[in-house]
Design an enzyme around this catalytic site. Structure first.
Site, mmCIF file in Angstrom:
data_model
loop_
_atom_site.group_PDB
_atom_site.id
_atom_site.type_symbol
_atom_site.label_atom_id
_atom_site.label_comp_id
_atom_site.label_asym_id
_atom_site.label_seq_id
_atom_site.Cartn_x
_atom_site.Cartn_y
_atom_site.Cartn_z
ATOM 1 N N ALA A 34 36.854 42.701 46.110
ATOM 2 C CA ALA A 34 37.001 44.052 45.561
ATOM 3 C C ALA A 34 38.470 44.470 45.471
ATOM 4 C CB ALA A 34 36.213 45.025 46.426
ATOM 5 N N ASN A 37 40.540 42.520 42.975
ATOM 6 C CA ASN A 37 40.148 42.951 41.630
ATOM 7 C C ASN A 37 40.960 44.172 41.199
ATOM 8 O OD1 ASN A 37 38.162 40.992 41.521
ATOM 9 N ND2 ASN A 37 36.475 42.384 41.983
ATOM 10 N N TYR A 106 29.137 33.169 52.248
ATOM 11 C CA TYR A 106 29.514 32.163 53.247
ATOM 12 C C TYR A 106 30.937 32.516 53.670
ATOM 13 C CZ TYR A 106 25.330 29.997 51.549
ATOM 14 O OH TYR A 106 24.016 29.778 51.210
ATOM 15 N N ARG A 107 31.035 33.548 54.484
ATOM 16 C CA ARG A 107 32.352 34.101 54.815
ATOM 17 C C ARG A 107 32.486 34.417 56.302
ATOM 18 N NH1 ARG A 107 31.897 39.739 51.456
ATOM 19 N NH2 ARG A 107 34.122 39.830 51.890
ATOM 20 N N LYS A 224 30.962 58.332 41.849
ATOM 21 C CA LYS A 224 30.560 57.549 40.678
ATOM 22 C C LYS A 224 29.045 57.692 40.503
ATOM 23 C CE LYS A 224 32.565 54.174 42.738
ATOM 24 N NZ LYS A 224 32.861 52.792 43.117
ATOM 25 N N GLY A 282 32.101 44.332 39.919
ATOM 26 C CA GLY A 282 33.523 44.480 39.597
ATOM 27 C C GLY A 282 33.824 45.751 38.828
ATOM 28 N N GLY A 284 33.122 48.847 39.585
ATOM 29 C CA GLY A 284 33.621 49.898 40.483
ATOM 30 C C GLY A 284 35.092 49.681 40.823
ATOM 31 N N ASP A 285 35.473 48.433 40.990
ATOM 32 C CA ASP A 285 36.882 48.118 41.280
ATOM 33 C C ASP A 285 37.749 48.477 40.072
ATOM 34 O OD1 ASP A 285 35.752 46.965 43.551
ATOM 35 O OD2 ASP A 285 35.634 45.005 42.582
ATOM 36 N N ASP A 321 33.863 39.302 37.760
ATOM 37 C CA ASP A 321 34.310 40.602 38.264
ATOM 38 C C ASP A 321 35.389 41.217 37.389
ATOM 39 O OD1 ASP A 321 32.809 39.832 40.434
ATOM 40 O OD2 ASP A 321 34.308 40.426 41.915
HETATM 41 O O1 KDG Z 1 33.253 44.737 43.813
HETATM 42 C C1 KDG Z 1 33.094 43.365 43.601
HETATM 43 C C2 KDG Z 1 32.983 42.704 44.934
HETATM 44 O O2 KDG Z 1 31.868 43.195 45.603
HETATM 45 C C3 KDG Z 1 32.842 41.243 44.825
HETATM 46 O O3 KDG Z 1 33.958 40.670 44.208
HETATM 47 C C4 KDG Z 1 32.627 40.567 46.151
HETATM 48 O O4 KDG Z 1 34.342 41.550 47.435
HETATM 49 C C5 KDG Z 1 33.183 41.266 47.326
HETATM 50 C C6 KDG Z 1 32.268 41.588 48.396
HETATM 51 O O5 KDG Z 1 32.692 41.512 49.522
HETATM 52 O O6 KDG Z 1 31.131 41.947 48.133
#
Ligand code: KDG
Length: 340
Positions: A34, A37, A106-107, A224, A282, A284-285, A321
């Site tokens: 996010a 982006n 997977y983070r 939003k 993407g 919203g970003d 995104d």
């Molecule tokens: O706003 C887009 C993000 O949600 C996406 O790129 C993935 O950053 C992300 C997330 O952690 O969900």
């Protein structure tokens, strides 16, 4: 720097066709995150933007840094972690707001999830007129949450803090998420939140005014409202009117603020643009980037919303995104048009 953003970015795998994750056989690699982006959209629009993060010393880390730098974003404060990998995620084609949307992250244990006040260059993060953060970082780990709290704490060298709530229920390891997000949002100067998100996280159902009611402190709150549009409130929050002054100060090349003072337009609604939506992720970003760009340029509240919608429309029509926003002179002409 006009803007610094801080947060985790991931190698993102976009489905080759619609359907359940269980059924999709192939994915295309893209980038996601996010906060990066937002930095990419702002840099593509001609602002100076830096993205701060940590990635693994691996191929996906290389890819993220190279792609984000390719947008013109300063990546000099991104650090490589030799022991932790770059995060990865897969998603389906369905709209995020629908039951058809699936995300597989997977983070856990990623390089970015280990960000802390000790391994991030705080001076590089604060060297901006606007620092953009999001609630995703709060969910990543305790050290990330501590970092977010440190960056949003009051202080003399604090830039204008922009905060996108970005509630991701699937990321939180505790039930504390909604409370923490509200706490952090209250310390920001500009807050972005979805109407549906506010209901899901905080149980607020009374529309934009009710959301402003639970967020009285920030100078600007932007609600939003999906395809209907967006409502922005300015003042009498803690930094009423000061957001524009702080964001536009010390920018020699910036035109003087040309709009009326924020207090003259305490709130504004702007309908969204009609677009052939390809993917909402993407958007919203991109909206935040457009709104912040217009804030940096000292434009009036309604025009900020219009720039938000213009940037979002570009992202909505791309499968990934990111999509470059319209050129600045084109965006200015479009934002000046009256609907109808
Ligand atoms: O706003 C887009 C993000 O949600 C996406 O790129 C993935 O950053 C992300 C997330 O952690 O969900």
């Amino acid at each position: 720097m006009d803007v610094v953003t801080l947060g985790e970015s991931m190698a993102t795998f976009l489905p080759g066709r619609p359907g359940r994750l269980a059924d999709v056989p192939s994915f295309d690699r893209a980038i996601g995150g996010a906060e990066s982006n937002v930095a990419c959209a702002l840099a593509a629009f001609g602002h100076t933007a830096r993205w701060v993060s940590r990635v693994g010393a691996d191929g996906f880390g290389d890819h993220l840094v190279e792609r984000i730098a390719g947008y013109g974003v300063d990546v000099s404060a991104v650090r490589r972690d030799p022991d932790r990998p770059t995060g990865v995620y897969f998603r389906t084609a369905g709209d995020r707001g629908t039951g058809a949307h699936e995300v597989a992250y997977y983070r856990a244990g990623s390089a970015a999830s280990a960000m802390s006040t000790r391994n991030v260059d705080l001076a590089a993060v604060r060297a901006a007129r606007v620092l953009h953060l999001s609630g995703i970082t709060a969910a990543l780990s305790d050290t990330c949450l501590d970092l977010l709290r440190a960056l949003t704490a009051p202080g003399p060298d604090r830039p204008l803090i922009s905060f996108d709530v970005n509630h991701r229920p699937g990321l939180w390891r505790t039930a504390e998420g909604p409370r923490v997000l509200l706490e952090v949002a209250r310390h920001a100067d500009v807050v972005f939140v979805g109407e549906d998100e506010a209901e899901q996280a905080w149980g607020v159902t009374g529309g934009p005014e009710a959301i402003r009611g639970v967020l009285p402190e920030p100078g600007v709150v932007v609600v939003k409202q999906g395809e209907r549009g967006a409502t922005a409130f300015a003042g009498p929050g803690r930094s009423a009117g000061a957001d524009r002054d702080r964001a536009t100060a010390s920018r020699p090349s910036a035109p003087p603020p040309s709009g009326p003072p924020l207090t003259a337009a305490p709130h504004a609604f702007e309908p969204a643009l009609r677009t052939a939506v390809v993917a909402t992720t993407g958007a919203g970003d991109a909206f935040a980037a457009g709104f912040l760009s217009a804030t940096l340029r000292g434009l009036p509240l309604r025009t900020r919303l219009r720039h938000g919608h213009l940037f979002a429309a570009a992202a909505l029509t791309a499968p990934g995104d990111l999509a470059p926003p319209p050129a600045r002179d084109h965006a200015d002409r479009l934002a000046a048009l009256d609907a109808g």
